[in-house]
Scaffold this active site. Structure first.
Site, short mmCIF file in Angstrom:
data_model
loop_
_atom_site.label_atom_id
_atom_site.label_comp_id
_atom_site.label_asym_id
_atom_site.label_seq_id
_atom_site.Cartn_x
_atom_site.Cartn_y
_atom_site.Cartn_z
N SER A 175 0.83 -1.20 0.00
CA SER A 175 0.00 0.00 0.00
C SER A 175 0.87 1.24 0.00
O SER A 175 2.07 1.18 0.25
CB SER A 175 -0.91 0.01 1.23
OG SER A 175 -0.19 0.52 2.33
N LYS A 176 0.23 2.39 -0.24
CA LYS A 176 1.02 3.62 -0.32
C LYS A 176 1.63 3.98 1.04
O LYS A 176 2.63 4.66 1.11
CB LYS A 176 0.19 4.76 -0.88
CG LYS A 176 -1.02 5.14 -0.07
CD LYS A 176 -1.72 6.31 -0.74
CE LYS A 176 -2.87 6.78 0.12
NZ LYS A 176 -3.59 7.90 -0.47
#
Ligand code: GLU
Length: 512
Positions: free
Chosen positions: A264-265
C-alpha cells in the site's frame, strides 16, 4: 494481427503508485515489442477523487522512466481527446443508445431508497445485497414507472442515473491472457451504474467506450480490475462491439515485503523505502511521499526491477536494458501469483547499473539531479569522485552519504580506533611523514611511494600511520583507496585536514 494499440489509463486521484508504473511499463513494452502505439488516457470522471497535480505527476513519472506516450494529453494523436472529462458528450450519446436498445435503463432512486432496499435484502438473508435483476423491479426506474412518470423525473429528478440491465441465467467468460478463462454467472452481477447523477459516466462505461473508439487491442491492468471485466464484456456485447473486443491481461498484485497483503502507499513510510516513482508533496506530511528518483534510484534500474515484479524471462539473466526488455518481454510469461516487493533487490539492480555506468555519465547524473550538492563542483573532480565511489554505493544518494567528506568538513571521526591506537610515538611519525607526502607530486602512486619509503626507513608498520591518515582525511576507515582519495582531495585539503586531525586525535586521547 491488427495493429497493437495499448493504453495506460490511470485516474488522477493522487500520485501514481509504483504498481501503476509497472502496469505502464508492461503496457509500454507490449506496444514497442509489436511496433504498436502506447496511449496515455487520463480517467478523470470521478470528480470527487480528482487531485490537482496528479496528471502532471503521472506524465513526469512516465517521462522519468523514459516511457513517452505516442498518444495522450499533450502528446497528440488522432483519437483524442485523451482526458475523459473532455469526452462527456461522447459517453452521453452512447449511453442513450443503450437505453434505446433496452440494454440499459434510467433509475431515479435516492440514496436512502437504495439503503432501504439493501437493508431489506439483508433481512431476507441476502449477504451481498445488490441493485440487480432480483431487486430492480421494486425500485424507482424506467422499468417500473410509466412513461409519463419517467419523462417527469428525467426533467426534475436530481438522482437520475443510467444502469446496465444485467439479465440472469448467463455465463460470461473473460479470456485472460494471464489467467486463462475466468467465468462469471450473470445472476451474481449487479446492474452497474453507467452514468452518474452528476452527468459523468462511471469508469466502466467510459473505459469501454474509449477502448472501443481508440481501437485498443489489449487491456493490460491490475488484478483488482478482474471482477469488473465481466461487466465490461457485457458492455461490449450490449454495444455489439464483441468482434473487436480487446484482449485482457490482468497483472498480479504487488505484495508487501513479507508477502502478506497488497503493497500500500503507506507501506513506504512504514518500511522506510519509496513506493512512488517521484516525490509527492501532499497537503500534510502523512500524504507526502518520497520517490524512487529522490531516494537515489536510476530510472533504468527502476524499470529493470519493476519488470521482474511479476515477470521473468525463464532463464538466469537479470540485467535487462529497455531494448532487451522489449525484445524478451511476453505477456504469457507473467506469473499469476502476487509479486513480493523486495527493496534490497531493487537496490541490487541499482548498484549493478551504477557500476556499469561510466564515470562521465554518473558525474552528469549527480550534477543534474543534486545541483545543491554538486552544482558548483568541477566536472573532472566529480568524474574522479564517481570512479572512486561507484563500487561502494547502491543508490545515487549514497555517493554523498558515504563520500560527503570530499565536499564538506568531516562531521564525525571514528574515534574508537583513535582511542585505542593513537599515542605519542604515532603522533610523532605522522607529523614527520606529512611534509614528505606533501613534497611529492601528490599523484596517488607518488604518495604511496613516499609512505612506503618512510615506513621502511623508520622500521615501522603500515598500521602505525595508515589508519590515522585515513581517518584524518575522511573521518572513517571505510572508503576508497587512501592514496587515490588524497590525490583527488589535493595537497591543500589534505594538509589542513591532517594538521587538524593530529590536534583532534591528541585531544581524544587526552580526554580518555
Ligand atoms: N482508471 C483505472 C485505474 O485507475 C484504469 C483501469 C483500466 O486500465 O481499465 O486503474
Amino acid at each position: 494481427m491488427s495493429k497493437v494499440r495499448v493504453r495506460f489509463a490511470p485516474s488522477p486521484t493522487g500520485p501514481l503508485h509504483i504498481g501503476g508504473v509497472r502496469t505502464a511499463l508492461y503496457t509500454y513494452l507490449i506496444a514497442k515489442k509489436y511496433h504498436g502505439d502506447f496511449i496515455l488516457r487520463i480517467e478523470d470522471t470521478d470528480l470527487n477523487r480528482f487531485v490537482p497535480g496528479a496528471e502532471e505527476y503521472i506524465i513526469k513519472s512516465l517521462e522519468w522512466c523514459g516511457m513517452i506516450p505516442d498518444e495522450g494529453p499533450g502528446f497528440g494523436g488522432a483519437f483524442g481527446p485523451y482526458r475523459q472529462s473532455e469526452r462527456k458528450e461522447i459517453y452521453e450519446k452512447y449511453a442513450k443508445t443503450l437505453i434505446e436498445s433496452g440494454k440499459a435503463y434510467y433509475a431515479f432512486d435516492s440514496i436512502e431508497e437504495i439503503e432501504t432496499m439493501r437493508e431489506n435484502q439483508i433481512q431476507e438473508g441476502n449477504k451481498a445485497p445488490k441493485y440487480d435483476y432480483s431487486s430492480r423491479m421494486s425500485m424507482k426506474n424506467s422499468l417500473t414507472l410509466t412513461e409519463n412518470e419517467v419523462s417527469d423525473l428525467l426533467k426534475n429528478s436530481e438522482n437520475t442515473i443510467i444502469r446496465l440491465k444485467v439479465n440472469p441465467g448467463n455465463e460470461i467468460v473473460v479470456n485472460d491472457l494471464i489467467r486463462g478463462e475466468v467465468t462469471f454467472k450473470t445472476e451474481e452481477l449487479d446492474d452497474k451504474v453507467l452514468m452518474k447523477a452528476d452527468g459523468m459516466p462511471t469508469y466502466h462505461l467510459a473505459n469501454i467506450i474509449d477502448d472501443h473508439l481508440m481501437e485498443v487491442s489489449h487491456v493490460i491492468r491490475g488484478e483488482e480490475w478482474l471482477p469488473s471485466a465481466a461487466h465490461h464484456v457485457l458492455l461490449y456485447k450490449a454495444f455489439n462491439w464483441e468482434e473487436t473486443m480487446p484482449a485482457f491481461a490482468h497483472l498480479p498484485l504487488i505484495l508487501k515485503p513479507d508477502g502478506k497483503g497488497k503493497l500500500s502507499k503507506r507501506d513506504g513510510a512504514k518500511f522506510g523505502f519509496p513506493v512512488f516513482p517521484m516525490n509527492w508533496e501532499g497537503e500534510n506530511p502523512e500524504d507526502s511521499f518520497i520517490g524512487f528518483k529522490e531516494f537515489g534510484f536510476d530510472p533504468k534500474a527502476t524499470i529493470n526491477f519493476l519488470a521482474f515484479l511479476g515477470w521473468n524471462p525463464g532463464n538466469e539473466q537479470e540485467l535487462f536494458g529497455i531494448e532487451e526488455l522489449i525484445e524478451s518481454f511476453n505477456l504469457s510469461q507473467i506469473v499469476k501469483s502476487g509479486a513480493r516487493f523486495d527493496i534490497d533487490k531493487a537496490k541490487w539492480f541499482n548498484q549493478q547499473y551504477i557500476i556499469k555506468s561510466d564515470d562521465v555519465e554518473i558525474a552528469a547524473y549527480l550534477k543534474l539531479n543534486y545541483p545543491e550538492i554538486y552544482g558548483g563542483i568541477q566536472t573532472s573532480f566529480l568524474e574522479k569522485f564517481a570512479s572512486l565511489m561507484k563500487e561502494r554505493v547502491e543508490l545515487y544518494t549514497d555517493f554523498f552519504t558515504s563520500g560527503y567528506y570530499f565536499f564538506e568538513d568531516i562531521k564525525e571521526f571514528e574515534e574508537k580506533i583513535i582511542r585505542s591506537k593513537w599515542n605519542e610515538n604515532r603522533a610523532g611519525h605522522l607529523t614527520k611523514l606529512i611534509p614528505n607526502l606533501l613534497n611529492s607530486s601528490f599523484q596517488p602512486g607518488e604518495i604511496k611511494l613516499e609512505l612506503e619509503k618512510y615506513i621502511k626507513e623508520n622500521e615501522i608498520g603500515f598500521g602505525d600511520v595508515m589508519p590515522f591518515l585515513r581517518i584524518g582525511i575522511s573521518g572513517t576507515m571505510k572508503g576508497p583507496d587512501l592514496f587515490e582519495m588524497m590525490g583527488l582531495m589535493g595537497k591543500e585539503m589534505v594538509e589542513k585536514r591532517l594538521d587538524e586531525a593530529i590536534i583532534h586525535f591528541n585531544n581524544v586521547v587526552a580526554d580518555k
